[in-house]
Each structure stands twice: as C-alpha cells, then as structure tokens.
Design an enzyme around this catalytic site. Sequence first.
Site, mmCIF file in Angstrom:
data_model
loop_
_atom_site.group_PDB
_atom_site.id
_atom_site.type_symbol
_atom_site.label_atom_id
_atom_site.label_comp_id
_atom_site.label_asym_id
_atom_site.label_seq_id
_atom_site.Cartn_x
_atom_site.Cartn_y
_atom_site.Cartn_z
ATOM 1 N N GLY A 48 29.720 -27.252 25.978
ATOM 2 C CA GLY A 48 30.998 -26.878 26.330
ATOM 3 C C GLY A 48 30.940 -25.375 27.100
ATOM 4 N N ALA A 49 32.353 -25.186 27.192
ATOM 5 C CA ALA A 49 32.418 -23.881 27.927
ATOM 6 C C ALA A 49 31.775 -24.126 29.226
ATOM 7 C CB ALA A 49 32.187 -22.733 27.093
ATOM 8 N N HIS A 54 26.585 -24.799 34.474
ATOM 9 C CA HIS A 54 26.144 -26.133 34.187
ATOM 10 C C HIS A 54 26.613 -27.217 35.368
ATOM 11 C CE1 HIS A 54 27.404 -24.204 30.250
ATOM 12 N NE2 HIS A 54 26.422 -24.779 29.931
ATOM 13 N N LYS A 170 17.298 -21.167 32.176
ATOM 14 C CA LYS A 170 17.819 -19.928 31.698
ATOM 15 C C LYS A 170 17.114 -19.848 30.158
ATOM 16 C CE LYS A 170 21.904 -18.798 30.092
ATOM 17 N NZ LYS A 170 21.672 -18.263 28.751
#
Length: 301
Positions: A48-49, A54, A170
């Site tokens: 999430g976030a 993303h 990453k």
Amino acid sequence: MAGKAQRNKPQRAPKVHRAVVTRTVDDFEAAFWPDERPVDNAVVMTMGALHEGHAALIRAARKQVGQEGRVAVTVFVNPLQFGPAEDLERYPRSLDEDVKLAEENGADVVFAPSVDEVYPNGRPQVRLSAGPMGERFEGATRPGHFDGVLTVVAKLLHITDPDFAFFGEKDAQQLAIIQRMVADLDFDVEVVGVPTAREEDGLARSSRNRYLSADEREQALALSKALFAGRDAAAQGPKAVREAASAVLDAAEGINLDYLALVDPHDFSEAADDFQGAAVLAVAATVGSTRLIDNVHVICR
C-alpha cells in the site's frame, strides 16, 4: 459548416477503467477469473501507500499482458516482515488512494485482504527461509525480515497464480531473493524487475519519504548522489566504485550509514576488488528517524 444537430450533439464521457476491490480469496478468484483464465495475467505485490514507483510496476504489468490480459495489485501490510522495533503500526495505509492509482495505471483487481484472511490459523508456524542470502545487509539489520517476505510472497503467488510477478529494483536484495526462491522451488512464474522510479532530483521514490522533513529530504539526496558517483567510477573497478561513493557519504550531513556495499546481484555476496561485470551498489542509511535504501546497477571493468 456543421448543422445545429451536430453542434449540439452531446459529448460522451471518456470510459473510466474501474478496478474491482476484493477482500477475500474467494472474491478475488471470482473477480480475477470471472469466466476462464486469460491468456496472460500478472500481479504487482505492494504494502500500500502507492506512489509513482508502484504505478510504473502496474504499467509494466499491463504492457506485458496486453489489454486482453489481467493485472492484479495486492495491498497487504505483512506483519511477518516487521521486527519488534520496526514501524508496523506507523506504516501508512491509504487504500482509497491506492485503488485510484491502481485503476489509473491499468489494474483490473485490487486484493486487499486482512491479516486473518492471509494467515487464517494465526502467524504461520512453518515459514520459508531466505537462507544465506537473507542474512546479509538488510537481513543482518532486520533479522527474519526476508523469511517474512518470502512466506507472504509464496502465499500470494499461490492465491493469484500469475504468469508474471513484477517487483521494483529499488529493493534489489528482495528482488534477488524472490527470483532465487522461484528458481530453487520451481514456482511457475516469471519474476520481472522494474527500474527504480526517482524524483527529478534523484531521490528514489519510497513510501517512507513522507516521513522526511524538508531538511531531512535534502540530506537524503546524498544517498543517490553517492550511488551515481560510484557508478561513474565503475570503469576503474570495484575499489574505485566504493571509494567514490564513500567520499560523497563522508562529506554529507545527517546521514547515519548502515551499509554501503558493492555486491554480486545473483547471491548478494560482496564483490571482490578484482570483480568484473554487472554488480549492484547498494546503500542503507537513517535520515532523521527514517530508514532509507537505494541502489544502482554498475558495470565493473
């Protein structure tokens, strides 16, 4: 000249893609495979976030499977990968915004299960082990972290049953360990790494960047600057890579360095001074109270 009827013809609103939000395994399966299994499907696993990093993963997944394929995004804050002193409760949760971003970038289904749905019998007594690869660098700082990652990734791969699974570069060590799990344990899925998304000033996009104050964010730029300096020195070999990156970090303020390492991407072992070929230069540091990681790919000569 256009006639009156043509001039007044109502304009159709553009078609808006809607992602189905599911909370249970049964509902996910019904939404992801409503009739029959599509030719290709892909999953993007997140906690999430969601941010532009993303979004890049979701777009890459959509491009891979095409418009006839299916893309699922999982949103699950996995308690198994947080240590006792880590930020499980502090971790940002923003499902409405996450669903919107997923929709805009091509997701068909968002799977946002509860902890009880993923672990119906409580925290699993049997878990996957990341082995030696999971004991270095991030694993040394966060014991058991990668065991938790692999356990939930394996479960979600079984649930979503994708042809492709997309992860960001990453988290280079995580990506390497997941790729090794898939190879070693014969998972029938292709794991695809997607390059790190960065801000215009070079800072790697991360859900944790929101914790940085303005001054801390400026200090955090030393991480990417160090990595770029190391990459630029790669033609002189591994020793030059480490020295160039270290020089930037040594001159920086506000950086509490955890590690700076040049590693073989296949097993995340330290690259020797005579190493040649593709390597990963990885860094982890705390800025203020926020722990950040970043890396770049380098070609050592």
